[in-house]
Design a protein around this motif. Structure first.
Motif, PDB file in Angstrom:
ATOM      1  N   LEU A 294       0.827  -1.202   0.000  1.00 34.47           N
ATOM      2  CA  LEU A 294       0.000   0.000   0.000  1.00 34.47           C
ATOM      3  C   LEU A 294       0.865   1.257   0.000  1.00 34.47           C
ATOM      4  O   LEU A 294       0.641   2.192  -0.779  1.00 34.47           O
ATOM      5  CB  LEU A 294      -0.929  -0.008   1.215  1.00 34.47           C
ATOM      6  N   ASN A 295       1.885   1.270   0.875  1.00 32.93           N
ATOM      7  CA  ASN A 295       2.764   2.444   0.939  1.00 32.93           C
ATOM      8  C   ASN A 295       3.515   2.654  -0.366  1.00 32.93           C
ATOM      9  O   ASN A 295       3.641   3.775  -0.863  1.00 32.93           O
ATOM     10  CB  ASN A 295       3.764   2.286   2.089  1.00 32.93           C
ATOM     11  N   ALA A 296       4.028   1.565  -0.948  1.00 32.29           N
ATOM     12  CA  ALA A 296       4.790   1.667  -2.191  1.00 32.29           C
ATOM     13  C   ALA A 296       3.901   2.149  -3.331  1.00 32.29           C
ATOM     14  O   ALA A 296       4.312   2.964  -4.166  1.00 32.29           O
ATOM     15  CB  ALA A 296       5.416   0.320  -2.545  1.00 32.29           C
ATOM     16  N   THR A 297       2.662   1.672  -3.376  1.00 32.40           N
ATOM     17  CA  THR A 297       1.742   2.048  -4.453  1.00 32.40           C
ATOM     18  C   THR A 297       1.390   3.529  -4.381  1.00 32.40           C
ATOM     19  O   THR A 297       1.371   4.231  -5.398  1.00 32.40           O
ATOM     20  CB  THR A 297       0.455   1.198  -4.380  1.00 32.40           C
ATOM     21  N   ILE A 298       1.113   4.028  -3.183  1.00 31.52           N
ATOM     22  CA  ILE A 298       0.782   5.454  -3.029  1.00 31.52           C
ATOM     23  C   ILE A 298       1.954   6.315  -3.473  1.00 31.52           C
ATOM     24  O   ILE A 298       1.787   7.287  -4.216  1.00 31.52           O
ATOM     25  CB  ILE A 298       0.396   5.756  -1.570  1.00 31.52           C
ATOM     26  N   SER A 299       3.165   5.969  -3.068  1.00 34.67           N
ATOM     27  CA  SER A 299       4.340   6.747  -3.449  1.00 34.67           C
ATOM     28  C   SER A 299       4.565   6.698  -4.962  1.00 34.67           C
ATOM     29  O   SER A 299       4.941   7.692  -5.586  1.00 34.67           O
ATOM     30  CB  SER A 299       5.584   6.218  -2.724  1.00 34.67           C
ATOM     31  N   PHE A 300       4.315   5.513  -5.558  1.00 34.32           N
ATOM     32  CA  PHE A 300       4.504   5.359  -7.000  1.00 34.32           C
ATOM     33  C   PHE A 300       3.583   6.286  -7.776  1.00 34.32           C
ATOM     34  O   PHE A 300       4.011   7.016  -8.674  1.00 34.32           O
ATOM     35  CB  PHE A 300       4.247   3.907  -7.402  1.00 34.32           C
ATOM     36  N   PHE A 301       2.283   6.294  -7.446  1.00 27.23           N
ATOM     37  CA  PHE A 301       1.343   7.128  -8.178  1.00 27.23           C
ATOM     38  C   PHE A 301       1.629   8.606  -7.977  1.00 27.23           C
ATOM     39  O   PHE A 301       1.406   9.431  -8.860  1.00 27.23           O
ATOM     40  CB  PHE A 301      -0.093   6.801  -7.772  1.00 27.23           C
ATOM     41  N   GLN A 302       2.150   8.950  -6.801  1.00 25.01           N
ATOM     42  CA  GLN A 302       2.490  10.352  -6.532  1.00 25.01           C
ATOM     43  C   GLN A 302       3.583  10.822  -7.486  1.00 25.01           C
ATOM     44  O   GLN A 302       3.557  11.943  -7.991  1.00 25.01           O
ATOM     45  CB  GLN A 302       2.948  10.498  -5.086  1.00 25.01           C
ATOM     46  N   GLU A 303       4.576   9.969  -7.780  1.00 27.29           N
ATOM     47  CA  GLU A 303       5.673  10.350  -8.660  1.00 27.29           C
ATOM     48  C   GLU A 303       5.312  10.170 -10.130  1.00 27.29           C
ATOM     49  O   GLU A 303       5.710  10.943 -10.984  1.00 27.29           O
ATOM     50  CB  GLU A 303       6.923   9.524  -8.332  1.00 27.29           C
ATOM     51  N   PHE A 304       4.528   9.132 -10.428  1.00 26.85           N
ATOM     52  CA  PHE A 304       4.239   8.799 -11.811  1.00 26.85           C
ATOM     53  C   PHE A 304       3.413   9.874 -12.507  1.00 26.85           C
ATOM     54  O   PHE A 304       3.542  10.093 -13.711  1.00 26.85           O
ATOM     55  CB  PHE A 304       3.497   7.455 -11.875  1.00 26.85           C
ATOM     56  N   LYS A 305       2.559  10.570 -11.753  1.00 25.66           N
ATOM     57  CA  LYS A 305       1.676  11.563 -12.368  1.00 25.66           C
ATOM     58  C   LYS A 305       2.382  12.874 -12.684  1.00 25.66           C
ATOM     59  O   LYS A 305       1.782  13.769 -13.278  1.00 25.66           O
ATOM     60  CB  LYS A 305       0.467  11.825 -11.469  1.00 25.66           C
ATOM     61  N   ALA A 306       3.664  13.022 -12.281  1.00 23.78           N
ATOM     62  CA  ALA A 306       4.398  14.259 -12.585  1.00 23.78           C
ATOM     63  C   ALA A 306       4.551  14.416 -14.099  1.00 23.78           C
ATOM     64  O   ALA A 306       4.958  13.496 -14.788  1.00 23.78           O
ATOM     65  CB  ALA A 306       5.783  14.214 -11.922  1.00 23.78           C
ATOM     66  N   ALA A 307       4.213  15.566 -14.616  1.00 21.38           N
ATOM     67  CA  ALA A 307       4.255  15.792 -16.060  1.00 21.38           C
ATOM     68  C   ALA A 307       5.686  16.018 -16.529  1.00 21.38           C
ATOM     69  O   ALA A 307       6.558  16.403 -15.755  1.00 21.38           O
ATOM     70  CB  ALA A 307       3.395  16.991 -16.416  1.00 21.38           C
ATOM     71  N   GLN A 308       5.923  15.775 -17.824  1.00 22.69           N
ATOM     72  CA  GLN A 308       7.234  15.979 -18.415  1.00 22.69           C
ATOM     73  C   GLN A 308       7.288  17.386 -19.000  1.00 22.69           C
ATOM     74  O   GLN A 308       6.707  17.664 -20.046  1.00 22.69           O
ATOM     75  CB  GLN A 308       7.486  14.933 -19.513  1.00 22.69           C
ATOM     76  N   SER A 309       8.003  18.302 -18.299  1.00 24.97           N
ATOM     77  CA  SER A 309       8.005  19.698 -18.731  1.00 24.97           C
ATOM     78  C   SER A 309       8.744  19.895 -20.056  1.00 24.97           C
ATOM     79  O   SER A 309       8.414  20.792 -20.823  1.00 24.97           O
ATOM     80  CB  SER A 309       8.632  20.578 -17.648  1.00 24.97           C
ATOM     81  N   LEU A 310       9.731  19.064 -20.344  1.00 27.13           N
ATOM     82  CA  LEU A 310      10.434  19.220 -21.615  1.00 27.13           C
ATOM     83  C   LEU A 310       9.514  18.919 -22.789  1.00 27.13           C
ATOM     84  O   LEU A 310       9.660  19.482 -23.872  1.00 27.13           O
ATOM     85  CB  LEU A 310      11.666  18.308 -21.662  1.00 27.13           C
ATOM     86  N   ALA A 311       8.560  18.014 -22.587  1.00 26.10           N
ATOM     87  CA  ALA A 311       7.595  17.729 -23.647  1.00 26.10           C
ATOM     88  C   ALA A 311       6.782  18.976 -23.956  1.00 26.10           C
ATOM     89  O   ALA A 311       6.506  19.290 -25.118  1.00 26.10           O
ATOM     90  CB  ALA A 311       6.686  16.580 -23.229  1.00 26.10           C
ATOM     91  N   ALA A 312       6.391  19.710 -22.912  1.00 21.48           N
ATOM     92  CA  ALA A 312       5.643  20.951 -23.120  1.00 21.48           C
ATOM     93  C   ALA A 312       6.512  21.981 -23.829  1.00 21.48           C
ATOM     94  O   ALA A 312       6.025  22.757 -24.655  1.00 21.48           O
ATOM     95  CB  ALA A 312       5.161  21.502 -21.778  1.00 21.48           C
ATOM     96  N   LEU A 313       7.802  22.007 -23.514  1.00 20.81           N
ATOM     97  CA  LEU A 313       8.714  22.943 -24.155  1.00 20.81           C
ATOM     98  C   LEU A 313       8.806  22.644 -25.650  1.00 20.81           C
ATOM     99  O   LEU A 313       8.790  23.535 -26.482  1.00 20.81           O
ATOM    100  CB  LEU A 313      10.097  22.846 -23.509  1.00 20.81           C
ATOM    101  N   LYS A 314       8.859  21.365 -26.013  1.00 22.79           N
ATOM    102  CA  LYS A 314       8.927  20.980 -27.412  1.00 22.79           C
ATOM    103  C   LYS A 314       7.650  21.366 -28.150  1.00 22.79           C
ATOM    104  O   LYS A 314       7.671  21.713 -29.325  1.00 22.79           O
ATOM    105  CB  LYS A 314       9.180  19.478 -27.537  1.00 22.79           C
TER     106      LYS A 314
END
Length: 911
Positions: free
Chosen positions: A103-123
């Motif tokens: 449960l702890n690992a899954t919550i931490s994973f989704f917290q990091e996974f949803k971070a957007a890729q800012s370089l993609a927006a720059l492109k």
């Protein structure tokens, strides 16, 4: 990433592009403004320099990211406990601990996974197609195929597809706000600029990838493509700027090490006692499992996430959207806020603040583009526009000689067109004057002479209703003065003598000292036949001067003062000029003392990193800075121990937003690149929202400390209960608590009320405290002593209940249940004390309704654990008689009531 090309080196080895005539740049790049490159030449260069696009960044596999979560020291020790439970056939224990880990690992994973890729927006900001001259013909090709030496053509609305040196510019203006922070479109020209050290915003003969043409037409030679462009440079800075660990992450890591060390030490002591007493190996392993489970607050990662999520929801309701949960707490630790000026500290709405007409100076009231306001003289008397002829004529000219319009959109006044011109339209509207009103009175345009960067003026040839012809003009004061024959004052033209010129220049200097941009208004009658359309602004008469600025938001001064009282410095970091920035900083309270310094990007270029670190503690303003400067400033602050928040809205801010302890992007004016690089997005672009968010961050950290106190007190109580048994029961000790009983206390009977501590209101002095130091221990302020003393006291009464049951010849299950119930009741008493830094006697128990509900739910669930067959099977409990239950509840209250009473009487803060 493609390497810097030989073509670029050949040019810059001597002087930069902007410092050389356009024909020299053509020669160096072996191209021609008449024909452009040939197809074979372009193909050859494309093979050498690569495509005109930003480099892709390596993507992290979701599976590997998930595995990363199991590196947490807390989870590692729990996984070891689960493995030992499985080995010793304690399958229920193994499954329960395994679920907690997952449960702890899954919550931490989704917290990091949803971070957007800012370089993609720059492109995504790059232009997909470009109009280029190849083989002497204009053709449209994919922007990715551009190479240095290509000749590009632009018109209003186009995105510039590469960095260019302009060779032709007809009223060309480019919006570079995302790249330089300039609030207005920049007028471009083709002349060389004799200064090799110009910052980006001052390179007026250059165009940059991803910027937008807002007016006019132009042509330019491509001098850099892909990662060699200014946007490419920013992309490289973003890719290399590491996300720093937040203060909370650092503290949790330290706490994890402390807990693991304590757990291993206790396990070692118990096993040592067991070996000395000749205990069975399986019994020792079972005891080790119980102790490891007891020493670790399994719910800590989950509760931290939940509390931060609740805090982020409260922030969102106050216009601060947290993209990263860690940002919620980091704000509470912030010691310096590095704020952009335009749109954050200011309104991002140009406004006439002061006006001079007919020899009289007026202050102009109102806010931004709102047409409500007035002209007030030095005595505070509001102007009657019917009587103030000079002022009325100045404002009529200002409104008519203008391309901007004041419109109402979504119920809000807005300006369509150039913001500075819009400021004049709004100023006229404040006294009921407008271009439309003049047109209704039959004033008509004969000919218009638009503004351009060479003339620095705009004029309109008009005819009045009675048939008189006039030229009305506005422009830079120095240009207007050089063409003026006189000054209009008191209804008449006064010759522009040396004294009169000095009087006007004194007004201009006064406006400049107030950080006001100046715009002069003039006219001349043209009925004498001397009008020359080729050079219309001759022998004009100055009638007035506007003092214009983007004024501070009304609430900013109070917000800066609130931040200062909370021990938080505010530093302005802007692309604007130093004089303007310093004036705004002084006006809103950022710069209040002479010891506070102002620095420019040019000065930073001459400083080493060590010299920069020496000046940042006293700096109030950094002006005319580049993305690299911002990155260096933030790094220097972090190295001096500051926890730095950085605001920004443009592509140029993205590297510093990522590097800062907390990047804060503007939600209204911010680019997608800035938002994706930031941890917090301001939905109203308002500095005061940051200060409100700081208060919320401090409240959240206070509440996390309350949770840590509550949870670790339970852990100490559980460990000490078992230790007392091993030390006091001789050669054949019995376990007062089973591993699942400990898990139940940590996650349910204690965990639920502890979670409710996240809803506690802010303490009264929360914004009068100094920020916590970056390296401050989570146990600072006597928290460690309080946890140990309360935990040992609860452990002592729990062991007493266990021992008392055995002395009454009750079975082991009943004795363990009594210890279990005593710890549960003790923690429910203790949670009311943990919610304050004083004592439970000074805080109403009804101040947090959610806590009362959580205590009720905990009692209900614990009743299920003690009095149902399912609880008996899973936890190994036994039903207790009412007498035993009441006895446990009474004993459990003693540690909190006695110790809190002692603290209340003697004032011992550590108790």
């Amino acid at each position: 990433m493609n390497e810097m090309t030989n073509f670029d080196h050949q040019i810059t080895a001597d002087r930069p592009h902007w410092a050389r005539p356009a024909n020299e740049v053509e020669q160096a790049l072996k191209t021609s403004s008449a024909k452009g490159l040939s197809t074979p030449e372009a193909t050859e260069k494309l093979a050498e320099v690569g495509e005109n696009k930003l480099a892709d960044t390596a993507k992290v596999s979701p599976f590997l990211l998930f595995l990363e979560q199991f590196k947490s020291p807390l989870l590692i020790i729990l996984m070891v406990g689960a493995a030992i439970s499985f080995y010793t056939n304690h399958l229920v224990d193994a499954v329960a601990i395994g679920v907690i880990v997952l449960l702890n690992a899954t919550i931490s994973f989704f917290q990091e996974f949803k971070a957007a890729q800012s370089l993609a927006a720059l492109k995504d900001m790059a232009a997909p197609m470009a109009m280029v001259k190849r083989d002497g013909q204009w053709v449209e090709i994919p922007a990715a195929q551009l190479v240095p030496g290509d000749l590009l053509r632009f018109k209003a609305g186009d995105i510039i597809a590469a960095d260019v040196r302009f060779t032709d510019a007809a009223r060309l203006a480019v919006d570079e706000a995302a790249l330089t922070g300039e609030s207005e479109p920049v007028d471009k020209h083709t002349l060389p600029i004799d200064d090799d050290t110009l910052v980006l915003a001052d390179r007026l003969n250059m165009g940059f990838m991803s910027t937008k043409v807002t007016n006019g037409t132009g042509e330019g030679i491509v001098v850099a493509t892909g990662m060699d462009t200014e946007v490419g440079h920013i992309a490289h800075l973003m890719a290399t700027a590491e996300d720093p660990k937040t203060p909370l992450q650092e503290r949790i890591e330290k706490l994890s090490k402390v807990l693991i060390g304590a757990a291993l030490a206790v396990v070692a002591v118990v096993i040592g006692i067991g070996i000395f007493q000749g205990m069975d190996l399986n019994e020792m392993l079972s005891t080790g499992i119980s102790l490891s489970v007891a020493a670790i607050p399994e719910g800590l990662p989950t509760v931290v996430t939940i509390v931060l999520t609740l805090g982020s929801q409260r922030m969102a309701s106050n216009n601060a959207l947290a993209r990263k949960l860690s940002a919620v707490e980091t704000l509470g630790t912030t010691s310096v806020i590095c704020s952009d000026k335009t749109g954050t500290l200011t309104q991002n709405q140009m406004q006439v603040m002061r006006a001079w007409a007919g020899g009289k100076t007026w202050d102009v009231t109102g806010e931004g583009f709102d047409p409500n306001g007035a002209f007030v003289d030095a005595n505070g008397v509001e102007a009657d526009i019917r009587k103030e002829f000079d002022l009325r004529q100045m404002l009529n000219i200002s409104a008519y000689c203008n391309d901007a319009e004041l419109v109402i959109k979504d119920g809000r006044p807005m300006v369509q067109g150039n913001p500075t011109e819009g400021a004049l339209v709004v100023a006229a509207a404040k006294v009921g004057l407008s271009r439309e009103r003049l047109q209704e009175r039959k004033v008509r345009t004969l000919e218009a002479f638009p503004f351009d960067s060479t003339r620095k003026m705009m004029s309109v040839h008009v005819q009045t209703p009675n048939g008189e012809n006039f030229l009305v003009a506005k422009g830079a004061p120095d240009v207007i003065l050089n063409r003026a024959k006189g000054v209009w004052m008191d209804g008449a033209v006064h010759p522009l003598t040396a004294d009169m010129r000095a009087q006007v220049e004194a007004v201009i200097d006064d406006f400049g000292s107030r950080a006001l941009r100046t715009l002069a208004v003039a006219f001349r009658q043209t009925d004498d036949g001397s009008f020359d359309p080729e050079d219309p602004e001759q022998n004009i008469v100055l009638i007035g001067i506007h003092g214009i600025m983007d004024p501070p938001r009304p609430e900013v001064r109070d917000a800066v003062a609130d931040a200062t009282s909370a021990g938080i410095r505010t530093v302005m970091i802007t692309g604007d000029h130093a004089k303007t920035a310093e004036a705004i900083a002084t006006q809103i309270g950022i710069k209040t003392h002479d010891v506070q310094t102002v620095h420019t990007g040019a000065e930073l270029d001459q400083m080493s990193d060590e010299e920069l670190e020496a000046i940042v503690p006293h700096a109030a303003v950094f002006a005319r800075v580049t993305p690299e400067h911002k990155l260096r400033i933030v790094s220097a602050m972090q190295k001096t121990g500051e926890v730095a928040a950085m605001t920004g809205d443009g592509v140029n801010d993205a590297p510093a937003l990522r590097k800062a302890d907390i990047g804060v992007a503007m939600g209204i004016t911010g680019t997608s690149v800035a938002k994706d690089s930031a941890a917090l997005v301001l939905l109203d672009d308002n500095f005061s929202t940051i200060v409100k968010a700081v208060k919320e961050g401090r409240r959240i950290y206070d509440n996390l400390l309350k949770f840590v106190r509550q949870a670790l007190t339970a852990n100490v109580a559980e460990v000490s209960t078992i230790l007392f048994a091993f030390m006091l029961m001789g050669a054949d000790p019995l376990m007062p608590l089973t591993p699942l009983m400990i898990l139940w206390v940590n996650l349910v009977s204690d965990g639920i009320p502890a979670l409710a501590l996240g809803f506690e209101k802010a303490e009264g002095d929360i914004m009068q405290r100094q920020p916590r130091a970056r390296d401050e221990d989570i146990f600072a302020g006597g928290l460690k002593q309080r946890i140990l003393i309360r935990g040992l006291a609860v452990g002592a009464v729990s062991y007493w209940a266990f021992q008392e049951a055995l002395s009454l010849d009750l079975d082991l299950a009943t004795a363990q249940t009594m210890a279990f119930v005593t710890i549960m009741f003790a923690q429910l008493w203790h949670v009311f004390d943990a919610r304050t830094t004083t004592t439970l006697f000074r805080k109403s128990p009804f101040g947090n309704p959610k806590l009362l509900m959580a205590v009720g739910l905990s009692l209900a669930l614990s009743s299920v654990a003690v009095f149902t067959p399912l609880g008996h099977y899973v936890l190994g409990t036994s039903s207790l008689s009412p007498q035993l239950l009441l006895g446990c509840a009474f004993v459990a209250a003693l540690p909190t009531l006695v110790l809190s009473g002692a603290k209340e009487i003697f004032g011992w803060k550590w108790l």
